[in-house]
Motif scaffolding. Structure first.
Motif, PDB file in Angstrom:
ATOM      1  N   ARG A   1      -9.739  19.127   2.619  1.00 14.79           N
ATOM      2  CA  ARG A   1      -8.347  19.164   2.183  1.00 14.79           C
ATOM      3  C   ARG A   1      -7.763  17.790   2.457  1.00 14.79           C
ATOM      4  O   ARG A   1      -8.236  17.070   3.334  1.00 14.79           O
ATOM      5  N   VAL A   2      -6.710  17.420   1.721  1.00 14.49           N
ATOM      6  CA  VAL A   2      -6.066  16.125   1.930  1.00 14.49           C
ATOM      7  C   VAL A   2      -4.557  16.339   1.980  1.00 14.49           C
ATOM      8  O   VAL A   2      -3.982  16.900   1.051  1.00 14.49           O
ATOM      9  N   LEU A   3      -3.954  15.919   3.073  1.00 12.68           N
ATOM     10  CA  LEU A   3      -2.502  15.930   3.183  1.00 12.68           C
ATOM     11  C   LEU A   3      -2.042  14.508   2.909  1.00 12.68           C
ATOM     12  O   LEU A   3      -2.562  13.567   3.507  1.00 12.68           O
ATOM     13  N   SER A   4      -1.084  14.339   2.021  1.00 18.14           N
ATOM     14  CA  SER A   4      -0.607  13.003   1.681  1.00 18.14           C
ATOM     15  C   SER A   4       0.903  12.943   1.746  1.00 18.14           C
ATOM     16  O   SER A   4       1.587  13.885   1.350  1.00 18.14           O
ATOM     17  N   VAL A   5       1.393  11.807   2.233  1.00 23.21           N
ATOM     18  CA  VAL A   5       2.820  11.527   2.237  1.00 23.21           C
ATOM     19  C   VAL A   5       3.015  10.345   1.297  1.00 23.21           C
ATOM     20  O   VAL A   5       2.386   9.293   1.476  1.00 23.21           O
ATOM     21  N   VAL A   6       3.869  10.531   0.290  1.00 22.31           N
ATOM     22  CA  VAL A   6       4.114   9.491  -0.702  1.00 22.31           C
ATOM     23  C   VAL A   6       5.606   9.185  -0.716  1.00 22.31           C
ATOM     24  O   VAL A   6       6.427  10.091  -0.799  1.00 22.31           O
ATOM     25  N   LYS A   7       5.926   7.886  -0.610  1.00 20.76           N
ATOM     26  CA  LYS A   7       7.314   7.441  -0.712  1.00 20.76           C
ATOM     27  C   LYS A   7       7.413   6.489  -1.889  1.00 20.76           C
ATOM     28  O   LYS A   7       6.551   5.612  -2.052  1.00 20.76           O
ATOM     29  N   ILE A   8       8.461   6.647  -2.682  1.00 21.96           N
ATOM     30  CA  ILE A   8       8.667   5.789  -3.853  1.00 21.96           C
ATOM     31  C   ILE A   8      10.034   5.139  -3.732  1.00 21.96           C
ATOM     32  O   ILE A   8      11.035   5.824  -3.530  1.00 21.96           O
ATOM     33  N   ASP A   9      10.060   3.817  -3.850  1.00 19.19           N
ATOM     34  CA  ASP A   9      11.317   3.073  -3.890  1.00 19.19           C
ATOM     35  C   ASP A   9      11.443   2.516  -5.302  1.00 19.19           C
ATOM     36  O   ASP A   9      10.672   1.646  -5.701  1.00 19.19           O
ATOM     37  N   TYR A  10      12.402   3.029  -6.037  1.00 15.16           N
ATOM     38  CA  TYR A  10      12.568   2.692  -7.454  1.00 15.16           C
ATOM     39  C   TYR A  10      13.988   2.214  -7.727  1.00 15.16           C
ATOM     40  O   TYR A  10      14.952   2.847  -7.285  1.00 15.16           O
ATOM     41  N   LYS A  11      14.107   1.098  -8.398  1.00 21.19           N
ATOM     42  CA  LYS A  11      15.377   0.616  -8.946  1.00 21.19           C
ATOM     43  C   LYS A  11      15.095   0.201 -10.386  1.00 21.19           C
ATOM     44  O   LYS A  11      14.021  -0.347 -10.672  1.00 21.19           O
ATOM     45  N   ALA A  12      16.025   0.444 -11.261  1.00 26.98           N
ATOM     46  CA  ALA A  12      15.822   0.110 -12.673  1.00 26.98           C
ATOM     47  C   ALA A  12      15.465  -1.362 -12.854  1.00 26.98           C
ATOM     48  O   ALA A  12      14.634  -1.711 -13.698  1.00 26.98           O
ATOM     49  N   GLU A  13      16.074  -2.236 -12.053  1.00 24.93           N
ATOM     50  CA  GLU A  13      15.797  -3.670 -12.185  1.00 24.93           C
ATOM     51  C   GLU A  13      14.576  -4.118 -11.388  1.00 24.93           C
ATOM     52  O   GLU A  13      14.185  -5.278 -11.430  1.00 24.93           O
ATOM     53  N   GLY A  14      13.966  -3.202 -10.650  1.00 26.81           N
ATOM     54  CA  GLY A  14      12.769  -3.508  -9.881  1.00 26.81           C
ATOM     55  C   GLY A  14      13.077  -3.751  -8.417  1.00 26.81           C
ATOM     56  O   GLY A  14      14.209  -4.062  -8.048  1.00 26.81           O
ATOM     57  N   VAL A  15      12.065  -3.592  -7.590  1.00 22.04           N
ATOM     58  CA  VAL A  15      12.191  -3.797  -6.153  1.00 22.04           C
ATOM     59  C   VAL A  15      10.849  -4.309  -5.625  1.00 22.04           C
ATOM     60  O   VAL A  15       9.802  -3.832  -6.034  1.00 22.04           O
ATOM     61  N   THR A  16      10.912  -5.304  -4.734  1.00 24.57           N
ATOM     62  CA  THR A  16       9.678  -5.864  -4.176  1.00 24.57           C
ATOM     63  C   THR A  16       9.610  -5.608  -2.676  1.00 24.57           C
ATOM     64  O   THR A  16      10.641  -5.422  -2.024  1.00 24.57           O
ATOM     65  N   MET A  17       8.398  -5.652  -2.165  1.00 21.15           N
ATOM     66  CA  MET A  17       8.220  -5.529  -0.724  1.00 21.15           C
ATOM     67  C   MET A  17       8.859  -6.722  -0.026  1.00 21.15           C
ATOM     68  O   MET A  17       9.494  -6.578   1.019  1.00 21.15           O
TER      69      MET A  17
END
Length: 96
Positions: free
Chosen positions: A71-87
């Protein structure tokens, strides 16, 4: 589509001595994918097109199972902006 950030933490259900080797296979896949990424102690953050990054998330589950996880437990976070976002825009002031 704009550039987004997706953080992925996979927790494969395997014996304790197999956790890191399975996670290492997922990280190797991310490294070979060509997307910008940073490995952290709890998750790996990627930067790119959302559809590409979600495909990587999907493949990560398959890699864990193919590596013996029941089995695999995953945590996914998404940072979304229409104009884009960088680390970099989020952490540049903390880098030495």
């Amino acid at each position: 589509m704009s550039v987004v950030n997706v953080s992925l933490q996979v927790i494969p259900v395997v014996t304790e001595d197999r956790i890191y080797p399975v996670v290492d296979k997922v990280i190797e896949y991310i490294q070979n994918s060509g997307v910008k990424y940073e490995v952290g102690p709890m998750e790996t953050t990627m930067e790119g097109e959302l559809s590409v990054l979600l495909e990587i998330v999907s493949k990560a589950q398959e890699i864990c199972v193919a590596s013996g996880a029941s089995r695999v437990l995953s945590v996914v976070k998404i940072d979304y902006k229409a104009e884009g976002v960088t680390m970099n825009e989020k952490v540049y002031k903390y880098r030495k």
